[in-house]
Scaffold this active site. Structure first.
Site, PDB file in Angstrom:
ATOM      1  CE  LYS A 247       0.261   1.705   4.405  1.00  0.00           C
ATOM      2  NZ  LYS A 247       0.288   3.094   4.880  1.00  0.00           N
TER       3      LYS A 247
ATOM      4  CB  THR B 165      -2.153   5.191   2.495  1.00  0.00           C
ATOM      5  OG1 THR B 165      -2.256   4.503   3.738  1.00  0.00           O
ATOM      6  CG2 THR B 165      -0.724   5.674   2.335  1.00  0.00           C
TER       7      THR B 165
END
Length: 369
Positions: A216, A273
């Site tokens: 990620k 994120t």
């Protein structure tokens, strides 16, 4: 003869005790926030950091002014630069240091970690060169200790300010834990850290949770780059979707489960994120996308960007096991091989047209290629 479907039984009630004392190794923003969580949960909390000025400030003012300025920490956190003092009598240990320093930190804490104390890794990444997950690294350096991971959509400041947050705690489950999951380390850690506003979920898929965390960060840099370069929301949504697929492919190849990627450690963390410049990885990408030279990012200050390092280790590992990860490879090539940002990302859109379903064995030459 017809049968009546069995009704689900009542949810299991916790029968195991939480860990009474927690040592947090790493006094950055995330480590400080987790020490605050442990203290709010009623645990004895010790926080270790290497910077004497920062630790003295925490002791004297109740704030970590460098990393969480003006956030008042709960009373009772013992802050120290003495590793032995931090770990003395700890029932559980949270290691909250950057992924590239993990092996060294584990060697440093090894003589002091009490026997039987589980160790929870709170960094995200894959060891460069070896291709090992962080749990493998910690397991080599801390034999005899159960190793787990804490992950999920978390910004440290929001956690420290007690905003409602949900995370995943993952440990391997022994057969005994299958019969009595309440006694598993992941369950006990969930009880240890759970508060009215900090909600842990329990997982037995440590591999899936670790892979999601490593990938990620790289995808977040990709989203930041394209945002900084002036692309719009459609583009970011595509990158997030492709990033989820790359997470699933790598996790499955390493023995993790695709369903884990659909949870907090995967889609949850990736969505957060990739949606805010509060994320260092996203902010880093945005600045590069705007044309800021690498040495001038974050105004030239030294900031650890996990995804920059993970881009190397993720692609090295993908190459070892034969997994295609186009988004992560694009970030790797831009950061570490001198590829042009716009040209490299344009290549993502000009790949052969394929079926979205894996069952469709289809590849068509791109009409714009």
């Amino acid at each position: 003869m017809s049968r009546t479907a069995a009704k689900p039984g009542p949810a299991r009630r916790a029968s195991a005790e939480p860990y009474g004392s927690v040592a947090v190794i790493g006094a950055g923003a995330w480590g400080t926030a987790l020490a605050a969580v442990a203290r709010k949960a009623g645990r004895a909390a010790r926080l270790w950091g290497r910077n004497e000025v920062d630790i003295a400030t925490i002791r004297n003012t109740g704030c970590n002014m460098r990393y969480l300025p003006h956030v008042r920490l709960p009373d009772g956190i013992l802050a120290t630069t003495d590793m032995a003092e931090a770990l003395d009598g700890a029932a559980a240990v949270l290691v909250v240091t950057p992924s590239e320093t993990l092996r060294g930190i584990c060697r440093q804490i090894a003589p002091h970690v009490p026997a039987g104390a589980p160790v929870v890794l709170c960094a995200k990444g894959i060891e460069t060169h070896s291709g090992k997950l962080l749990s493998e690294v910690a397991g080599e350096e801390l034999p005899g200790h159960q190793i787990g991971a804490l992950s999920g959509p978390t910004f440290a400041r929001e956690v420290a300010l007690d905003h409602p947050t949900a995370i995943t705690l993952a440990f391997p489950f022994a057969q005994a834990h299958r019969r009595e999951p309440e006694a598993a380390p992941a369950s006990r850690m969930a009880l240890t850290l759970g508060t009215a506003n900090f909600r842990p979920y329990v997982s037995d898929d440590l591999v899936g949770v670790e892979v999601a965390g490593a990938v990620k960060n790289v995808v977040a840099i990709a989203c930041g780059m394209m945002t900084g370069a002036g692309y719009a929301e459609n583009t970011r949504a595509a990158l997030i979707t492709w990033g989820i697929d790359e997470m699933k492919a790598l996790a499955e190849a390493l023995g993790g489960r695709r369903e884990t990627i659909a949870g907090l450690a995967g889609i949850g963390d990736l969505t957060l994120t990739c949606s805010s410049t509060t994320s260092r990885n996203m902010s880093f990408g945005v600045q590069l996308g705007r044309g800021v030279e690498r040495e001038n990012v974050f105004n030239g200050t030294s900031v650890v960007v996990e995804g920059e390092i993970n881009a190397i280790s993720v692609i090295d590992l993908a190459d070892r096991i034969g997994i295609e990860m186009p988004v992560c490879r694009a970030v790797h090539d831009i950061l570490h091989s001198g590829a042009g940002l716009r040209e490299r990302f344009a290549a993502l859109w000009s790949r052969p047209l394929t079926g979205e379903s894996r069952s469709l064995n289809l590849a068509l030459a791109h009409p714009a290629g």
